[in-house]
Every structure is written in C-alpha cells, then in structure tokens.
Design an enzyme around this catalytic site. Structure first.
Site, PDB file in Angstrom:
ATOM      1  N   ASP A 239       0.762  -1.262   0.000  1.00  0.00           N
ATOM      2  CA  ASP A 239       0.000   0.000   0.000  1.00  0.00           C
ATOM      3  C   ASP A 239       0.797   1.320   0.000  1.00  0.00           C
ATOM      4  O   ASP A 239       0.787   2.071  -0.987  1.00  0.00           O
ATOM      5  CB  ASP A 239      -1.030   0.011   1.158  1.00  0.00           C
ATOM      6  N   GLU A 336     -11.327  -6.735   7.982  1.00  0.00           N
ATOM      7  CA  GLU A 336      -9.976  -6.607   7.438  1.00  0.00           C
ATOM      8  C   GLU A 336      -9.968  -6.990   5.947  1.00  0.00           C
ATOM      9  O   GLU A 336      -9.329  -6.313   5.149  1.00  0.00           O
ATOM     10  CB  GLU A 336      -9.017  -7.483   8.253  1.00  0.00           C
ATOM     11  N   GLU A 357      -8.560   4.268   6.979  1.00  0.00           N
ATOM     12  CA  GLU A 357      -8.360   4.545   5.552  1.00  0.00           C
ATOM     13  C   GLU A 357      -9.610   5.009   4.809  1.00  0.00           C
ATOM     14  O   GLU A 357      -9.546   5.906   3.962  1.00  0.00           O
ATOM     15  CB  GLU A 357      -7.750   3.317   4.859  1.00  0.00           C
TER      16      GLU A 357
HETATM   17  C1  DMJ Z   1      -1.395   2.977   9.807  1.00  0.00           C
HETATM   18  O1  DMJ Z   1      -0.455   2.683  10.789  1.00  0.00           O
HETATM   19  C2  DMJ Z   1      -0.726   3.462   8.560  1.00  0.00           C
HETATM   20  O2  DMJ Z   1      -1.693   4.133   7.822  1.00  0.00           O
HETATM   21  C3  DMJ Z   1      -0.118   2.374   7.727  1.00  0.00           C
HETATM   22  O3  DMJ Z   1       0.355   2.836   6.479  1.00  0.00           O
HETATM   23  C4  DMJ Z   1      -1.089   1.251   7.467  1.00  0.00           C
HETATM   24  N1  DMJ Z   1      -2.312   1.441   8.169  1.00  0.00           N
HETATM   25  C5  DMJ Z   1      -2.278   1.761   9.535  1.00  0.00           C
HETATM   26  C6  DMJ Z   1      -3.668   2.015  10.045  1.00  0.00           C
HETATM   27  O4  DMJ Z   1      -4.607   1.186   9.497  1.00  0.00           O
END
Ligand code: DMJ
Length: 455
Positions: A239, A336, A357
């Site tokens: 991501d 999830e 998100e």
């Molecule tokens: C956060 O710690 C950050 O956004 C990370 O990139 C992935 N997602 C978690 C929260 O869901």
C-alpha cells in the site's frame, strides 16, 4: 409584482442562510469528534501517561515493548494542536523534551517508528517550532539508519535502537518504500541530504525490480533482491509504497518519483482493477503473469481512493470509495478483508482494528468534489464507531464485525488518523477549514508542509 432585483436579494439571503446552517451542522460534527478525542486523551492521560497506550475496556496501561516509546503521546500530539487543545499539547511536549530517550536495548520496526514517531515529531515541530522536537526526530532517524546497510539499498525491517543490530531481510514494498516523506522533510529541515538519499535509493531499488508487467510482489529479500512472494495488490505490505511515490513527488517535486508512479498506475488499472456487479475494486494478481489470483479487498486497501484523488483519477476514486462504503455497510464496520465477488467477509479476517483509511479517502474526495455524500459517509462511520466501538476508557477494536465482539486495544493510529481524519472531513465543510492543499499527510496522517508553497 416584486421587482426582479428584490427577488434576487431574497434568493441570495435564502442561499446564504442554507449554506450557513449547513456549515454550522458540520461544525457541530467536527466539535463532536473533538469531544471524543478529548475523552480518549483524558483516559490515556489519567490511566496510562507513562505508557504507550491505554486499553479501552479495562483501563489498563499497555506498552509495545518493555518500556514506553511514547506511541500515543507522539501519534496524538499534532492532532491535539490541530483540534485546539494547546495546553494538552504543550504538556506532552514538556514531557517528551524532559524524558524521551532512544537509547534502549530494543529491536524495533523501522517502518512503524518512522511513520508514527519520526513523522509525528516532525509534524509537531512544524506546528510548535520547538527545536527539541526536531532534534528528537533526527536522533531517532539516526538510530534507524543501520537498516539501510544492504548492498541493494533496500532496508532491513528491524533495528536495535541501542546496538544498531539489524534483522528482517525478508521485507515488503511498504516497509521498504515508506520513508521519503519523513526523511525528505528531515533533509529539508536539517539541511542534511543523506536522509532523502537513503529513502530515494530504496524506492529506486524496488522500482528496478518490478516485473515486466510493471507490478511488484508482496515480499522480497533485501539482501539478494529476489522476490519471495509474487502476489501483487494494493493491500497491506504494498500500500504505502505507491502512496509515497505520488506524495513524495507532490511534496518535493522530484520528477523521478512521478515517473515511477506513472509507470505503475496503468499496470495497476490493467491487472488489478476489477469492475464487477458489486462495484469497482482492486484485487490480487500475480506480478509476472498478471493472472487474477484473489478477489479480495479490505480495510487497509481503502487508502487507495485518496491516492487516486492525488493522481487526478477522480472517477476511479469516486467509484472505489463507493465500493469501500458498501464494504463498511455490509456489517456497519469494515472487516480486514472481504471477497468482493461474493460480498462476504473472508474467514480469519473478521476484525476491525479501528482503521482510518476509508475516512481518509472520504476527506480527500470531499476536498476535491465538495459533494456532501462524503460528509454523510463520515457521519455514518462516526455513528457506527460510537455505537459499536466506544467503551469505558476509549474506543475498542472489534474482533469480529459480525458479532461486534470487542477486543481490549486502541491503537495509536486511532488518535493519529481515525479521529483526525473524521475531524478534518467535517471541518472541511466549514469556512475556516484546515488548508489541505498546503500539506502532504504521511501514511500516519502527520501533515508535512509542502516545500514550494512559499509559506
Ligand atoms: C497505519 O499505521 C498506517 O496508515 C499504515 O500505512 C497502514 N495502516 C495503519 C492504520 O490502518
């Protein structure tokens, strides 16, 4: 008969009246989020001040390691200031300046310490201009530097803060490619270019190992540079690699970063984008063959509409956010992972960890479209959070979105991101809103000032 000019004045007054009323109602939503932030913060302060987090159900303190590494304090700090809780913020700064110490014999995740702590300290430095926060960010980053000691330039996953010993050669694009926002900002603020250099070298090393289809896999050996999993997606583990290419370009105007993103974007649309009856999604494919392997999408993937907004693909962003909201509304909290073809929760992935998100993407979309439906989305999500996650001492993650059974954990990103993005979303509908276009948020929602705004 009423004169035309008089009619116009009445229409204008009505319009302004409606506008003001609406702004007031979103202002009151923003105020409600602030109230929840303070509720969580007060409980942290009362019950877990010398620790990383407070457990929301039992009220017990919780540390990631043997001693605190100031997770809630640093992750929540810029949010306290942004919401106007200046005294609370100053209290944290005073405590950090007096007590924060990185000389600990602990092996930590360089990725997590970078996004939460280096990012949080830098954003709070930019707000307060307290030089000691910048020093804390720099001295922590300096202790993370050993992870970059590979011949490939791609970092190890873990480093011992005291000894500098590294481990974790099997890494992934997200943990390799999520440094440039923080380390570039550190270079800008300290004048030392090495931080930007480490972060960029890792991004380029990964780019050079993409497949002939211009996709990356989900795990790679940073010593040999060989892929250990060829599964390609936009989910956890990959991501924020994409996120940091586009954001890094917007923050530093580095054309190399833009060019890399522009190579990936069409490949992601060709091999991962899946337009099915339930909506537009980004699924899983093999990085070498491009063959679809899973029709999975989840809570973490919901960051991608925000990336599409920044990339100028507003239609894609809107369609995908609509799908994210359908995923949320399946059980009024998002799991999830779901199988989007069946619109069913994937077994073993039923938890909702208070992730931000989907709200982050609604905020980005609102700043561009001013479409009220994103505010309504935020309102529904906020109400569900209050209904299903709120407990005696904070907000609790849910271990199963079907049963709504809670777990005794409130991750620091609930402060840094979930509540902050809800606040920013509602605030964006009010006249004196936060200036989104002057900042780039790191992946933990810590805002970095754009370099070229001249401010
Ligand atoms: C956060 O710690 C950050 O956004 C990370 O990139 C992935 N997602 C978690 C929260 O869901």
């Amino acid at each position: 008969m009423m004169k035309a000019s008089k009619l116009w004045v009445i229409l204008l007054i009505n319009f302004l009246g409606t506008f003001t009323c609406e702004a007031q109602s979103w202002q009151s939503m923003a105020d409600s989020v602030k109230k929840e932030y303070l509720f969580c913060w007060d409980n942290y302060k009362k019950l877990a001040w010398g620790f990383d987090e407070v457990k929301p159900i039992s009220g017990q303190p919780f540390n990631w390691y043997a001693s605190t590494l100031y997770m809630d304090k640093i992750d929540a700090l810029d949010g306290l200031y942004m919401m106007g809780f200046k005294n609370e913020g100053n209290e944290v700064v005073k405590d950090l300046v007096k007590n924060a110490n990185w000389d600990k014999d602990i092996s930590v995740s360089a990725f997590e310490f970078n996004i939460r702590l280096v990012g949080g300290l830098l954003a709070s430095y930019e707000i307060t201009k307290n030089k000691q926060l910048l020093t804390l960010a720099k001295t922590l980053a300096d202790r993370l530097i050993p992870v970059f000691s590979t011949t490939t330039g791609m970092p190890y996953r873990f480093v011992n803060l005291k000894t500098g010993e590294v481990k974790g050669a099997i890494s992934n694009p997200a943990e390799i490619g999520t440094y440039i926002i923080e380390w570039g900002t550190l270079s800008r603020l300290t004048g030392d270019k090495k931080y930007y250099g480490y972060a960029k070298r890792a991004l380029v090393a990964l780019f050079n190992r993409r497949s002939t289809l211009n996709l990356v896999g989900e795990s790679i050996n940073v010593e040999t540079g060989k892929w250990t999993s060829t599964s390609s997606h936009v989910s956890g583990g990959i991501d924020s690699y994409y996120e940091y290419l586009i954001k890094g370009w917007l923050l530093f105007k580095d054309e190399d970063l833009k060019n890399m993103w522009q190579v990936y974007k069409p490949a992601l649309d060709k091999y991962l984008l899946d337009k099915v009856a339930s909506g537009w999604w980004y699924g899983y494919a093999d990085m070498n063959t491009g063959m679809r392997t899973q029709t999975y999408y989840g809570a973490l993937d919901a960051f991608y509409p925000a990336v599409l907004v920044l990339s100028g693909d507003l239609q894609g962003a809107q369609q995908l956010e609509q799908s994210c909201f359908a995923m949320w509304n399946l059980h009024h909290l998002e799991p999830e992972v779901i199988d989007y073809k069946k619109m069913e929760v994937v077994k073993g992935a039923e938890a909702y960890a208070l992730r931000p998100e989907i709200i982050e993407s609604a905020y980005y979309l609102f700043t561009r479209t001013h479409d009220k439906k994103y505010l309504e989305m935020g309102k529904k999500i906020f109400n569900d959070l209050k209904l299903y996650c709120k407990d005696s001492f904070g907000y609790a993650e849910v271990s199963d979105v079907l049963t709504k059974k809670k777990g005794d954990r409130e991750h620091s990103f609930f402060f840094a991101e979930t509540l902050k993005y809800l606040y920013l979303l509602f605030d964006a509908a009010t006249p004196k809103h936060f200036q989104f276009d002057d900042y780039i948020f790191n992946t933990e929602a810590h805002p970095m000032k754009k370099q070229f705004t001249g401010k």
